[in-house]
Structures are given as C-alpha cells and as structure tokens.
Design a protein around this motif. Structure first.
Motif, short mmCIF file in Angstrom:
data_model
loop_
_atom_site.label_atom_id
_atom_site.label_comp_id
_atom_site.label_asym_id
_atom_site.label_seq_id
_atom_site.Cartn_x
_atom_site.Cartn_y
_atom_site.Cartn_z
N LEU A 137 68.12 42.97 51.68
CA LEU A 137 69.31 42.97 52.54
C LEU A 137 69.09 42.19 53.83
CD1 LEU A 137 70.85 46.57 52.41
CD2 LEU A 137 71.90 44.44 51.68
N GLY A 138 67.95 42.42 54.47
CA GLY A 138 67.71 41.79 55.76
C GLY A 138 67.50 40.30 55.69
N ALA A 139 67.26 39.76 54.50
CA ALA A 139 67.00 38.32 54.35
C ALA A 139 68.22 37.54 53.89
CB ALA A 139 65.86 38.12 53.36
N HIS A 143 76.01 33.22 56.04
CA HIS A 143 77.24 32.76 55.38
C HIS A 143 77.61 33.63 54.19
CE1 HIS A 143 75.23 31.03 51.84
NE2 HIS A 143 74.29 30.61 52.67
N SER A 144 76.69 34.49 53.72
CA SER A 144 76.98 35.30 52.54
C SER A 144 77.22 36.76 52.89
CB SER A 144 75.81 35.21 51.55
OG SER A 144 74.65 35.83 52.08
N ARG A 145 77.39 37.10 54.14
CA ARG A 145 77.57 38.50 54.51
C ARG A 145 78.80 38.71 55.37
NH1 ARG A 145 72.78 37.49 58.15
NH2 ARG A 145 73.62 37.47 60.28
N ILE A 146 79.24 39.95 55.41
CA ILE A 146 80.35 40.39 56.26
C ILE A 146 79.81 41.49 57.17
CG2 ILE A 146 82.55 41.63 56.29
CD1 ILE A 146 83.31 40.24 53.72
N TYR A 318 82.17 41.96 49.93
CA TYR A 318 83.48 42.51 50.23
C TYR A 318 83.48 43.38 51.47
CZ TYR A 318 85.31 40.71 45.87
OH TYR A 318 85.73 39.86 44.88
N GLU A 319 82.33 43.92 51.82
CA GLU A 319 82.11 44.58 53.09
C GLU A 319 80.61 44.60 53.31
OE1 GLU A 319 82.01 49.26 52.65
OE2 GLU A 319 83.95 48.52 52.00
#
Length: 344
Positions: A137-139, A143-146, A318-319
C-alpha cells in the motif's frame, strides 16, 4: 511516562483500550507524532509497540468517514469495508472540517461530516495498512490512488494528531452488525444519529427528527421523509451460524450476542458457531474478492493492492486503498467460498 487509564477516562472501557506511549524526556509526544508521519520509521520497534496498544476487541466501536454518496450507498446495502478508525481514537475530532480529512473518497468539502459507526464482530476482521499484512500500500504511486497517501506506519497522515488507522482484513466487506449507525457531525461539535441498522429487516430505521431533515436532503436519492429505508443490494458477505449441526444465517450484535436471523424474536436462538463467508478467486494470479458476477463478467476487489497486482489487473482505485476491476468470468481461477471462522 506512560499514559494509563488512571490518568484518562479513555481507559474506562475495556473494549476500547487507549493508545499508550512510554513518554520520557528523550521521547516526547511531539517526537512520537513526528515518527508516525515518516516512512523511515515504518519498522521502528518503539513505534510498532505504541501502535499495538491500540487494539481492536470484540465490541470495539469502529468508524468510517463517508461522503453523502457513500451514505446513500450504505442505505442501499453496502457493507463496512476499507479504511476505518476506532471511534475512541477520533473522539476528540468533533468539527466537520476536522473529520472530513479522514474521508476515504479524497473529498474534504462540506459543512457536515457523515460517518458509519458499528461494533467489531472480531479482531480478525481488521489489520494494519502496513507490512506484513499490506506491504504494497505505501509504495503505490500517487497517480493510482485516491485520498491521503498510506504512510505504512499504522497511523493516518496528520500534522497535529496521532490517529491509528485500520483496514478491514484484505479489504473485505464485513457483515453489518445489528444497531450500526449512520451519523452526521455538524458545526459546533454536535453529533446526530440519522439511521440505525435493523438486521432482521435488512434496512435502516430513521432516527433523525424534523430538525435534521435538511441533513437527509443532502443525501443523493434519499427521501428525508421516509421512516424506514430497506436495503436494495444483497450483501457480498454473510454470517453463518450453527445450532446442533444445522446452518442458519446469523446476526451479530457485539460484544456478546450472536443469533439466528429471524423476524420473530422467539426464533432468534443463539448460535454455537459463527463464521463469515464470501466469494474469492484468482484473476491473472492476483487474489480478489468476488463482489458481483453473472455468466459473463465478475466485479473484483484486490485483497492486497500493490504495484504488480495493479499492473496485472488494471484495477482502478475507487476510494482510499480500495482497488476494483471487472474481469471475464471464465478467466477466474480457484473460484471458491472463503470461510473465516470466529471463536465464540
């Protein structure tokens, strides 16, 4: 020094043990807060030990901050999933603008903060958004996260607070416990209970009176005047209990009541075993929850989001932390019903 229940009322409820830190001259609160905000300290044994004191127990109150659209989703039948917090850890945040920073959809606007609050069925349903449970998750690239980045320390990003964060285990949907609440936090710090969940009827009973109809009017597609809102979506996870070797759909009312789901009170017998069931499968080698499917397509959610899994599946965020994709049903491998047993 160590903060204990003798020094604070936070330790009064055994279901909500307080976050504790061995503060001393060389380890101030400011130093601990600073460590919690740095990925350099992800594996620091002191920070890990502090984080482990924020335990989830059966019956611990959990909270997920929501957008108005997410509230409407839960009224329709969505289940608890994704990032969440122990209610006691965010009790000091009462103003909407403070709580809005914890929303999972990346939004911080609005004069009202909405939330889903429920009691944990079992500690096994929750894990840290960090290694070893969620090492990727931390890596994940920006651009791919919300929403806010995942620090990997077990604490939410904040310049002022020390707030432990959790995710539902494997980003699973969890069955909705009885008496879960949809609440609103309004300016001035007042909390308004809008709806409470009625599991036997699979719907939400409105508790907010006429004074708060304006709040309900902010929820898309929700009638403020409707006293009871039945869920239209079927849950993707179910509780199953056994009595004398026979299986029944079950209802959880933590910390101590687990019963057969039945409309009549006389038939709500306590179950002797309890487990959570949901569909799982592999797609392109990536383990996923199967949230929805027909003969052609399946909607999937990644259990462990990481860069390689996103590249293989093309899953979208999506979130915060929740990555889903649509896949051809005939490409699924190892399609099965996963059963997570609880110890009663």
């Amino acid at each position: 020094m160590t903060v204990t229940g003798e020094d604070s009322q936070l330790g009064a409820d055994p279901l909500e043990p307080p976050l504790m830190a061995p503060l001393r001259r060389g380890l101030t609160w400011q130093a601990v807060q600073s460590m919690s905000q740095s990925a350099v300290h992800r594996d620091d044994p002191i920070l890990r030990a502090i984080r482990e004191t924020a335990a989830v127990r059966r019956g611990t109150r959990m909270t997920k901050l929501l957008s108005p659209a997410q509230v409407a989703g839960h009224l329709a039948g969505w289940l608890p999933y994704g990032f969440c917090y122990r209610s006691c850890d965010i009790a000091h945040l009462s103003e909407p603008e403070q709580l809005a920073l914890l929303r999972t959809d990346g939004g911080v606007d609005g004069r009202v903060a909405f939330a889903l609050r429920w009691r944990a069925i079992d500690p096994a349903d929750y894990e840290l958004p960090a290694g070893p449970a969620q090492p990727g998750l931390g890596a994940l690239p920006a651009h791919s996260r919300i929403g806010a980045m995942v620090l990997g320390t077990g604490f939410t990003p904040s310049t002022d607070d020390l707030v432990p964060e959790y995710v539902t285990a494997g980003f699973a949907d969890l069955p909705m416990p009885a008496n879960a609440q949809l609440v609103a936090h309004v300016p001035g710090g007042e909390e308004v209970v809008l709806y409470t969940y009625q599991p036997e009827q699979h719907g939400w009973l409105r508790l907010a009176g006429p004074r708060w109809r304006g709040l309900l009017g902010e929820l898309p597609g929700v009638s403020p005047d409707r006293e009871y809102v039945p869920c239209t979506a079927a849950g993707t996870a179910k509780l199953i209990g056994q009595i004398d070797g026979k299986e029944y759909e079950a209802v959880a009312d933590p910390p101590g009541e687990f019963r057969v789901r039945a409309l009549t009170r006389a038939a709500r017998y306590p179950v002797r075993t309890l487990s959570r069931r949901a569909e799982q499968a592999l797609w392109r080698g990536v383990p996923c929850w199967v949230l929805q499917r027909d003969e052609t397509w399946a909607r999937l959610r990644l259990l462990r989001p990481e860069a390689e899994a996103l590249h293989a599946t093309g899953a979208r965020c999506y979130e915060r932390g929740v990555y889903e994709a649509w896949a051809p049903a005939d490409e699924l491998a190892d399609h099965h019903i996963a059963e997570i047993a609880y110890q009663l």
